[in-house]
Design an enzyme around this catalytic site. Structure first.
Site, PDB file in Angstrom:
ATOM      1  CB  SER A 118      45.231  62.805  67.181  1.00 57.43           C
ATOM      2  OG  SER A 118      45.121  63.897  66.329  1.00 57.43           O
ATOM      3  CG  ASN A 189      41.762  60.122  66.708  1.00 63.30           C
ATOM      4  OD1 ASN A 189      41.157  60.085  65.637  1.00 63.30           O
ATOM      5  ND2 ASN A 189      42.251  61.244  67.200  1.00 63.30           N
TER       6      ASN A 189
END
Ligand code: NAD
Length: 281
Positions: A118, A189
């Site tokens: 991520s 993110n």
């Protein structure tokens, strides 16, 4: 393209990635250190295919064809036949470095080593291997069978051929690839986690209850899901790990993880996967 895929880590992302590979008719092996995680992942995939049958999205023959493409192993050596390895193990820098050093030894010459990280630097992960030109970020969204996007991240050394192959593979899975550059958190993110973190600060400071924060964002901003329910879905440990990478990597105090998020993770309140986070499941 006749790929053979190995997915490392059979958690919520790993099982979703294996699901979409199998559904696309691509042979896929899920590999995890935990036999229990593999059994749970296989059961989840079967349940998700059955749900698609009930909705009329696929038929029984399609499910059976997909499941025939799926295998599992607790032995990392099972990557030896893969043309593309997609790593989706726990979001921890040292763990990913170790896995990539092992993958470099165990996978075949020329195999692409992709990571679903991520937030961790693709360039740094690639530097653990002797094949940095074959390492790339392939960041699926949760839940994988439902979400359209794959964020594709090139490391400094990633070759054009690796990028082209990964883009083509993403399309063959029915997904839309979007390229991002290798900076902490990439695009998804970098934008999402500061919002989730701020929502946690709102709860900690008593600005609103989790229900109030989520309802404001759903009804006021038209988000399909509130940030705290989404944090519970992502996993609070994963959210904390991403914020640590943003904070360290960008060196800006605006990314400091909220103390309440740290407290929940320390308590083992990880969201849906542990049965309790900002909500109880
Ligand atoms: P998870 O905690 O559900 O699953 C992680 C799995 O990795 C576990 O089954 C664990 O047993 C396994 N594992 C740990 N060490 C291993 C090793 N050495 N070899 C093989 N397997 C190992 O986590 P997740 O939510 O599926 O996240 C996995 C990755 O995907 C992380 O990098 C995360 O940042 C990323 N990601 C998560 C989301 C999300 O919404 N949760 C979205 C996009 C990307």
């Amino acid at each position: 393209m006749s790929d053979v895929i190995a997915v490392i880590g059979a958690g919520q992302m790993g099982n979703g990635i294996a699901h979409v590979c199998a559904a696309a008719g691509i042979p896929v092996t899920m590999i995890d250190v935990s036999a229990e995680a593999l059994a749970k992942a296989k059961a989840t995939i079967e349940k998700n295919f059955d749900r698609q049958i009930k909705k009329g999205a696929i038929d029984v023959a399609a499910r059976d064809a997909a499941l025939s493409k799926l295998s599992t192993s607790t032995d990392l050596g099972a990557v030896s036949t893969a043309t593309v390895v997609i790593e989706a193990a726990t979001e921890n820098v040292q763990l990913k470095f170790k896995i990539f050093r092992e993958l470099d030894q165990l996978s075949s010459v020329g195999a692409i080593l992709a990571t679903n990280t991520s937030s961790i630097s693709i360039t740094e992960i690639a530097a653990q291997t002797q094949r940095p030109e074959l390492v790339i970020g392939m960041h699926f969204m949760n839940p994988v069978p439902v979400m359209q996007l794959i964020e594709i991240i090139r490391g400094l050394a990633t070759s054009d051929a690796t990028l082209a192959h990964t883009v083509a593979l993403s399309k063959s899975l029915g997904k839309t690839p979007v390229e991002a550059n290798d900076y902490p958190g990439f695009i998804a993110n970098r934008v999402l986690l500061p919002m989730i973190n701020e929502a946690v600060f709102c709860v900690m400071e008593g600005v609103g209850t989790p229900e109030a924060v989520d309802t404001v964002m759903k009804l006021g901003m038209n988000h399909p899901m509130g940030p705290l329910a989404l944090a519970d879905l992502i996993g609070l440990d994963t959210c904390l790990a991403i914020l640590e990478v943003l904070h360290t990597g960008l060196g800006d105090s605006k990314y400091r993880p909220c103390p309440l998020l740290r407290k929940y993770v320390a308590a083992g309140w990880l969201g849906r996967k542990s049965g309790r986070g900002f909500y109880t499941y």
